[in-house]
Scaffold this active site. Structure first.
Site, PDB file in Angstrom:
ATOM      1  N   ARG A  46     -30.055  42.687  -9.975  1.00  0.00           N
ATOM      2  CA  ARG A  46     -31.464  41.425  -9.736  1.00  0.00           C
ATOM      3  C   ARG A  46     -30.561  40.252 -11.003  1.00  0.00           C
ATOM      4  NH1 ARG A  46     -35.138  41.568 -13.229  1.00  0.00           N
ATOM      5  NH2 ARG A  46     -35.669  43.373 -12.286  1.00  0.00           N
ATOM      6  N   TYR A  98     -41.458  18.083   1.513  1.00  0.00           N
ATOM      7  CA  TYR A  98     -41.564  19.927   2.547  1.00  0.00           C
ATOM      8  C   TYR A  98     -42.998  20.607   2.964  1.00  0.00           C
ATOM      9  CZ  TYR A  98     -40.247  24.077   5.216  1.00  0.00           C
ATOM     10  OH  TYR A  98     -40.558  25.062   5.781  1.00  0.00           O
ATOM     11  N   ASP A 170     -34.595  17.966  -2.145  1.00  0.00           N
ATOM     12  CA  ASP A 170     -34.499  18.478  -1.936  1.00  0.00           C
ATOM     13  C   ASP A 170     -32.844  18.100  -0.858  1.00  0.00           C
ATOM     14  OD1 ASP A 170     -34.354  20.210   0.637  1.00  0.00           O
ATOM     15  OD2 ASP A 170     -36.344  20.522   0.499  1.00  0.00           O
ATOM     16  N   LYS A 195     -30.946  26.560   6.775  1.00  0.00           N
ATOM     17  CA  LYS A 195     -31.243  25.583   7.897  1.00  0.00           C
ATOM     18  C   LYS A 195     -29.937  25.473   8.421  1.00  0.00           C
ATOM     19  CE  LYS A 195     -35.767  25.691   6.677  1.00  0.00           C
ATOM     20  NZ  LYS A 195     -36.713  24.613   6.653  1.00  0.00           N
TER      21      LYS A 195
HETATM   22  C1  LIG Z   1     -37.564  24.732   5.641  1.00  0.00           C
HETATM   23  C2  LIG Z   1     -37.327  24.051   4.981  1.00  0.00           C
HETATM   24  C3  LIG Z   1     -37.714  23.921   3.412  1.00  0.00           C
HETATM   25  C4  LIG Z   1     -38.349  25.470   2.831  1.00  0.00           C
HETATM   26  O1  LIG Z   1     -37.322  26.634   2.812  1.00  0.00           O
HETATM   27  P1  LIG Z   1     -37.682  27.751   3.237  1.00  0.00           P
HETATM   28  O2  LIG Z   1     -36.143  28.829   3.495  1.00  0.00           O
HETATM   29  O3  LIG Z   1     -37.801  28.642   4.595  1.00  0.00           O
HETATM   30  O4  LIG Z   1     -38.372  28.818   2.786  1.00  0.00           O
HETATM   31  C5  LIG Z   1     -38.369  23.082   2.214  1.00  0.00           C
HETATM   32  N1  LIG Z   1     -37.345  21.634   2.459  1.00  0.00           N
HETATM   33  C6  LIG Z   1     -36.814  21.373   3.421  1.00  0.00           C
HETATM   34  C7  LIG Z   1     -36.520  20.175   3.563  1.00  0.00           C
HETATM   35  C8  LIG Z   1     -36.771  22.095   4.513  1.00  0.00           C
HETATM   36  O5  LIG Z   1     -36.865  21.884   5.990  1.00  0.00           O
END
Ligand SMILES: *Cc1c(COP(=O)(O)O)cnc(C)c1O
Length: 383
Positions: A46, A98, A170, A195
């Site tokens: 961890r 988000y 982000d 993503k």
């Molecule tokens: C999908 C997404 C998240 C969250 O990510 P997860 O991997 O689904 O927890 C955060 N910010 C943006 C812009 C996203 O598209």
């Protein structure tokens, strides 16, 4: 070195034991210590393990940071950053944030005495007004989801610096191949690596990158304490996905621009949102801080009924949530990513009933255009 070379270089590490050119998957929760007094780099997985460490170096390098951290999901990464705040602290957040981040800010942090205000960062003066004596950070997301609004990163960083605040960005929608917030003065970059970074719609992953040791120490403390770390198999898949980030982003963003240009002149499309089109509200800022407009676009077909007709007739894109995969993904934000918003909140955020979001994958752009064209032409005149 060019970005293209960098990506291959950092995602391909040589195993010192065997010379294997792919990071080994080290399935070990604990590590033998050969000295009674001096422990090695790894003790318990961890706290750190060699596979995750390779992935963390890779993401830090791509974002031009000094320290990277991998988490089990994007939300684990974002929550861990927010958990560095303390009771009494306040944070100013983009109102286009988000949905999962919105939920943590609204439903969890206030119980611990951490408060926030949502602002439209396009209005720098209004955003500045929201800063309070106990504000600790500004949180931005650019381009935003699903309306692709562009925030001027340098302008927001200037406000933050003036008020001695951290800036958190982000960077999920563009990936470090197209935009590097740390180079523009941002302190903390967060990602849903689920993503574009992973790129194949197969794993969930999150990342945080910083370039200051003191910040890295705070984030590492939370990562190790809370333990939402990325597993070794998923780290390996993330590294495998990241190797093709440059080619995927280049191809998908070129196709997205071609598709956006096509949709902009289609008579069944009333509005096209893509920051790579010169008609877009944030086009100049986008091109000043990113390589291009990215691979995600949204378009309005007039009504929910029309949106349903288009989705029902499309043959190539999958109809689902998420984005950033090799396959094109069409989604309907009012019922998917933004289902929690009321009708009024949806409209306030520019999410009209006919809005569809398209994450452009690696199919031929011409095939996608032909498919969109036939599906749009199924909309009845006057509907
Ligand atoms: C999908 C997404 C998240 C969250 O990510 P997860 O991997 O689904 O927890 C955060 N910010 C943006 C812009 C996203 O598209």
């Amino acid at each position: 070195m060019s970005d293209w070379t960098d990506i291959i270089h950092v995602a391909t590490t040589h195993d010192p034991l065997s010379g294997a050119i792919n990071t080994p998957i080290q399935l070990s929760s604990t590590f033998h210590q050969s000295s009674f007094n001096d422990f090695g780099e790894f003790d318990y997985a961890r706290s750190g393990n060699p596979t995750r460490a390779s992935g963390e170096i890779a993401i830090a390098t791509l974002e031009h940071g000094t320290h990277g951290f991998l988490f089990s999901t994007g939300m684990a990464a974002i929550s861990s950053v927010l958990f560095t705040l303390s009771a009494g602290d306040h944070i100013v957040v983009s109102k286009h944030v988000y949905g999962g981040t919105f939920r943590v800010l609204e439903d969890i942090l206030p119980r611990w005495g951490i408060t926030h205000d949502f602002v439209d960062f396009a209005d720098v003066a209004a955003a500045t007004k929201a800063i309070k004596p106990n504000t600790k950070a500004l949180y931005i997301e650019t381009p935003s989801n699903p309306t692709l609004q562009v925030t001027d990163i340098k302008a927001i960083v200037a406000v933050a610096k003036k008020h001695h605040l951290l800036t958190i960005a982000d960077n999920t929608f563009l990936s470090p191949f197209l935009q590097r917030p740390l180079d523009l003065g941002v302190d903390i970059v967060v990602h849903s690596a689920t993503k574009f970074l992973a790129g194949h719609s197969d794993i969930l992953a999150g990342a945080v990158v910083v370039k200051q040791k003191a910040l890295a120490d705070r984030i590492y403390f939370i990562q190790n304490a809370v333990g939402a770390t990325l597993g070794v198999f998923d780290t390996w898949l993330l590294l495998r996905g990241m190797k093709t980030l440059a080619v995927r982003m280049t191809q998908s963003s070129q196709s997205a621009k071609k598709i956006a240009t096509f949709l902009a002149q289609h008579d069944k499309v009333s509005r096209i949102l893509y920051p790579g089109l010169s008609t877009h509200q944030g086009y100049d800022i986008q091109l000043s801080q990113a390589k291009n407009g990215g691979a995600v676009l949204s378009f309005d077909v007039g009504s929910q009924h029309n949106a349903q007709t288009v989705v029902a007739n499309l043959k190539i894109p999958v109809f689902s949530v998420s984005l950033g995969g090799v396959e094109s993904i069409i989604s309907y934000p009012p019922k998917m990513s933004h289902a929690e918003l009321t009708t009024t909140q949806l409209l306030e955020n520019g999410i009209s009933p006919g809005l569809l979001r398209l994450s452009v994958g690696l199919e031929s752009a011409d095939d996608l255009i032909n498919d969109l064209n036939q599906a749009l032409n199924k909309i009845k005149k006057g509907a």
